[in-house]
Every structure is written in C-alpha cells, then in structure tokens.
Write a protein that holds these residues in place. Structure first.
Motif, PDB file in Angstrom:
ATOM      1  N   MET A   9       0.831  -1.207   0.000  1.00 41.83           N
ATOM      2  CA  MET A   9       0.000   0.000   0.000  1.00 41.83           C
ATOM      3  C   MET A   9       0.870   1.264   0.000  1.00 41.83           C
ATOM      4  SD  MET A   9      -2.775  -1.400  -0.366  1.00 41.83           S
ATOM      5  CE  MET A   9      -4.000  -0.148  -0.221  1.00 41.83           C
ATOM      6  N   VAL A  10       1.972   1.257   0.743  1.00 45.52           N
ATOM      7  CA  VAL A  10       2.887   2.399   0.739  1.00 45.52           C
ATOM      8  C   VAL A  10       3.526   2.543  -0.637  1.00 45.52           C
ATOM      9  CG1 VAL A  10       5.057   3.291   1.696  1.00 45.52           C
ATOM     10  CG2 VAL A  10       3.305   2.375   3.220  1.00 45.52           C
ATOM     11  N   GLN A  11       3.869   1.425  -1.230  1.00 44.37           N
ATOM     12  CA  GLN A  11       4.466   1.447  -2.570  1.00 44.37           C
ATOM     13  C   GLN A  11       3.485   2.033  -3.587  1.00 44.37           C
ATOM     14  OE1 GLN A  11       5.704  -2.441  -3.855  1.00 44.37           O
ATOM     15  NE2 GLN A  11       7.194  -1.610  -5.306  1.00 44.37           N
ATOM     16  N   VAL A  12       2.220   1.670  -3.487  1.00 45.18           N
ATOM     17  CA  VAL A  12       1.203   2.217  -4.385  1.00 45.18           C
ATOM     18  C   VAL A  12       1.025   3.708  -4.117  1.00 45.18           C
ATOM     19  CG1 VAL A  12      -1.263   2.186  -4.939  1.00 45.18           C
ATOM     20  CG2 VAL A  12      -0.013   0.044  -4.725  1.00 45.18           C
ATOM     21  N   LEU A  13       0.994   4.090  -2.832  1.00 42.61           N
ATOM     22  CA  LEU A  13       0.795   5.489  -2.459  1.00 42.61           C
ATOM     23  C   LEU A  13       1.917   6.381  -2.988  1.00 42.61           C
ATOM     24  CD1 LEU A  13      -0.622   7.738  -0.845  1.00 42.61           C
ATOM     25  CD2 LEU A  13       0.694   7.008   1.133  1.00 42.61           C
ATOM     26  N   THR A  14       3.143   5.946  -2.848  1.00 38.88           N
ATOM     27  CA  THR A  14       4.279   6.768  -3.277  1.00 38.88           C
ATOM     28  C   THR A  14       4.557   6.650  -4.767  1.00 38.88           C
ATOM     29  OG1 THR A  14       5.855   5.006  -2.732  1.00 38.88           O
ATOM     30  CG2 THR A  14       5.382   6.657  -1.025  1.00 38.88           C
ATOM     31  N   GLY A  15       3.966   5.657  -5.428  1.00 37.32           N
ATOM     32  CA  GLY A  15       4.193   5.485  -6.860  1.00 37.32           C
ATOM     33  C   GLY A  15       5.534   4.846  -7.145  1.00 37.32           C
ATOM     34  N   ASP A  16       6.117   4.207  -6.161  1.00 34.67           N
ATOM     35  CA  ASP A  16       7.453   3.636  -6.279  1.00 34.67           C
ATOM     36  C   ASP A  16       7.399   2.270  -6.968  1.00 34.67           C
ATOM     37  OD1 ASP A  16      10.190   3.186  -5.920  1.00 34.67           O
ATOM     38  OD2 ASP A  16       9.859   2.252  -3.960  1.00 34.67           O
ATOM     39  N   SER A  35     -13.498  -4.865  -9.354  1.00 27.12           N
ATOM     40  CA  SER A  35     -13.415  -4.449  -7.950  1.00 27.12           C
ATOM     41  C   SER A  35     -11.977  -4.130  -7.542  1.00 27.12           C
ATOM     42  CB  SER A  35     -14.005  -5.516  -7.034  1.00 27.12           C
ATOM     43  OG  SER A  35     -13.309  -6.737  -7.192  1.00 27.12           O
ATOM     44  N   VAL A  36     -11.003  -4.923  -8.020  1.00 28.66           N
ATOM     45  CA  VAL A  36      -9.587  -4.660  -7.708  1.00 28.66           C
ATOM     46  C   VAL A  36      -9.162  -3.341  -8.340  1.00 28.66           C
ATOM     47  CG1 VAL A  36      -7.223  -5.491  -8.011  1.00 28.66           C
ATOM     48  CG2 VAL A  36      -9.036  -7.107  -7.455  1.00 28.66           C
ATOM     49  N   SER A  37      -9.549  -3.127  -9.582  1.00 26.73           N
ATOM     50  CA  SER A  37      -9.211  -1.876 -10.264  1.00 26.73           C
ATOM     51  C   SER A  37      -9.807  -0.676  -9.542  1.00 26.73           C
ATOM     52  CB  SER A  37      -9.708  -1.900 -11.710  1.00 26.73           C
ATOM     53  OG  SER A  37      -9.143  -2.961 -12.401  1.00 26.73           O
ATOM     54  N   MET A  38     -11.082  -0.789  -9.152  1.00 24.32           N
ATOM     55  CA  MET A  38     -11.733   0.319  -8.449  1.00 24.32           C
ATOM     56  C   MET A  38     -11.085   0.568  -7.080  1.00 24.32           C
ATOM     57  SD  MET A  38     -13.717   1.692 -10.481  1.00 24.32           S
ATOM     58  CE  MET A  38     -14.320   2.893  -9.352  1.00 24.32           C
ATOM     59  N   PHE A  39     -10.671  -0.515  -6.415  1.00 33.79           N
ATOM     60  CA  PHE A  39     -10.007  -0.355  -5.119  1.00 33.79           C
ATOM     61  C   PHE A  39      -8.721   0.454  -5.279  1.00 33.79           C
ATOM     62  CE2 PHE A  39      -6.639  -1.757  -2.264  1.00 33.79           C
ATOM     63  CZ  PHE A  39      -7.169  -1.327  -1.055  1.00 33.79           C
ATOM     64  N   PHE A  40      -7.876   0.070  -6.235  1.00 34.00           N
ATOM     65  CA  PHE A  40      -6.607   0.781  -6.406  1.00 34.00           C
ATOM     66  C   PHE A  40      -6.818   2.222  -6.861  1.00 34.00           C
ATOM     67  CE2 PHE A  40      -4.511  -3.439  -6.465  1.00 34.00           C
ATOM     68  CZ  PHE A  40      -3.569  -3.189  -5.486  1.00 34.00           C
ATOM     69  N   SER A  42      -9.500   4.153  -6.264  1.00 32.83           N
ATOM     70  CA  SER A  42      -9.988   4.948  -5.126  1.00 32.83           C
ATOM     71  C   SER A  42      -8.914   5.128  -4.067  1.00 32.83           C
ATOM     72  CB  SER A  42     -11.239   4.302  -4.532  1.00 32.83           C
ATOM     73  OG  SER A  42     -10.939   3.017  -4.021  1.00 32.83           O
ATOM     74  N   TYR A  43      -8.099   4.096  -3.829  1.00 32.68           N
ATOM     75  CA  TYR A  43      -7.013   4.207  -2.849  1.00 32.68           C
ATOM     76  C   TYR A  43      -6.016   5.284  -3.271  1.00 32.68           C
ATOM     77  CZ  TYR A  43      -2.948   3.132  -0.011  1.00 32.68           C
ATOM     78  OH  TYR A  43      -1.886   3.225   0.826  1.00 32.68           O
ATOM     79  N   ILE A  44      -5.645   5.279  -4.529  1.00 34.72           N
ATOM     80  CA  ILE A  44      -4.682   6.279  -5.021  1.00 34.72           C
ATOM     81  C   ILE A  44      -5.260   7.683  -4.898  1.00 34.72           C
ATOM     82  CG2 ILE A  44      -3.517   7.137  -7.105  1.00 34.72           C
ATOM     83  CD1 ILE A  44      -3.118   4.181  -7.900  1.00 34.72           C
ATOM     84  N   LEU A  45      -6.524   7.859  -5.226  1.00 37.49           N
ATOM     85  CA  LEU A  45      -7.139   9.185  -5.133  1.00 37.49           C
ATOM     86  C   LEU A  45      -7.236   9.669  -3.678  1.00 37.49           C
ATOM     87  CD1 LEU A  45      -9.977   8.933  -7.797  1.00 37.49           C
ATOM     88  CD2 LEU A  45      -7.846  10.229  -7.936  1.00 37.49           C
ATOM     89  N   ILE A  46      -7.716   8.809  -2.791  1.00 36.48           N
ATOM     90  CA  ILE A  46      -7.886   9.220  -1.389  1.00 36.48           C
ATOM     91  C   ILE A  46      -6.535   9.396  -0.694  1.00 36.48           C
ATOM     92  CG2 ILE A  46      -8.771   8.476   0.855  1.00 36.48           C
ATOM     93  CD1 ILE A  46     -11.084   7.136  -0.720  1.00 36.48           C
ATOM     94  N   PHE A  52      -0.896  14.679  -0.325  1.00 43.40           N
ATOM     95  CA  PHE A  52      -0.749  16.035  -0.864  1.00 43.40           C
ATOM     96  C   PHE A  52      -1.016  17.081   0.226  1.00 43.40           C
ATOM     97  CE2 PHE A  52      -2.539  19.743  -3.118  1.00 43.40           C
ATOM     98  CZ  PHE A  52      -1.449  20.068  -3.905  1.00 43.40           C
ATOM     99  N   ASN A  53      -2.072  16.868   1.034  1.00 42.78           N
ATOM    100  CA  ASN A  53      -2.382  17.796   2.127  1.00 42.78           C
ATOM    101  C   ASN A  53      -1.275  17.830   3.176  1.00 42.78           C
ATOM    102  OD1 ASN A  53      -4.797  18.753   1.117  1.00 42.78           O
ATOM    103  ND2 ASN A  53      -5.982  17.110   2.056  1.00 42.78           N
TER     104      ASN A  53
END
Length: 125
Positions: A9-16, A35-40, A42-46, A52-53
């Motif tokens: 999840m950290v790897q997905v968040l940082t784009g690494d 469902s897997v595609s939508m999860f990733f 939505s996770y990336i957006l949220i 970013f904040n």
C-alpha cells in the motif's frame, strides 16, 4: 502477510514502481477484476489527496516560520537603526540619562537623582 500488504500500500501510495510490481502481475494473470481496479483507483485518489495535504501543510509551516524569522530580523534591524540614530544625534542629557539607566534598584536610582540634584542646586533652594 500484513507487513507485505502495508508495504504494498505504501508502494502504491508513493508510486514507487507499483506499476511493474503490482499492477502488471494482476493484468497478466488474466483480465483484472473490476473491484480490484476500483479499489486501487480509489485508494490512489484518497491516499494521494491525504499525502498532498500533508506535504502542503509542511511547506506552509516552513513558509510561516521563515516569514516570522524574517519579520523578527527586520524589526531587530529597525530597532538597531533607531538606536544608532538616537546615539548619533546625541544630546546634552545623554551622559546623565546613561548614568541613570544603569541603576539596578529604585533606591540606587533615587540616590543618583539626589546626588545630581545636589550638584546642580547652586542656591540651596
């Protein structure tokens, strides 16, 4: 395991490298599930919005701190310039006032004022 999941999840968040190590294997296994595609997505957006904040908050905090330090430095510089101006102009009472400004107690100040008064009082009035 839980640790590997958090790391993913950290790897997905940082784009690494998440595209090569996470997304590509999911696509190669067959058609990716919706469902897997939508999860990733939505996770990336949220999580991206949250990250970013946090980055903006840190940058704003540093900016406010820098502005406050700069303002304090300008005030000190202005105070120093004003003191220099007063010292440069000078006046007849400057030595007298300098002598009185060194007093530590009320009693000491009163004694110095009385001494000066006695010296200046020529007619004993």
């Amino acid at each position: 395991s839980f640790t590997e999941s958090i790391f993913t999840m950290v790897q997905v968040l940082t784009g690494d490298g998440w595209a090569s190590s996470i997304a590509r294997p999911l696509i190669e296994e067959g058609s990716p599930k919706f469902s897997v595609s939508m999860f990733f997505i939505s996770y990336i957006l949220i999580a991206g919005t949250f990250l970013f904040n946090v980055v903006i908050a840190v940058l704003l905090d540093e900016f406010i701190t820098a502005v406050a330090k700069d303002k304090e430095r300008c005030i000190r510089k202005a105070d120093d310039a004003a003191l220099e101006e007063v010292m440069r102009k000078g006046g007849a009472l400057d030595p007298f006032l300098l002598n009185l400004s060194d007093c530590r107690t009320q009693k000491e100040l009163t004694e110095r004022i009385n001494t000066v008064y006695k010296v200046l009082d020529c007619d004993d009035s």
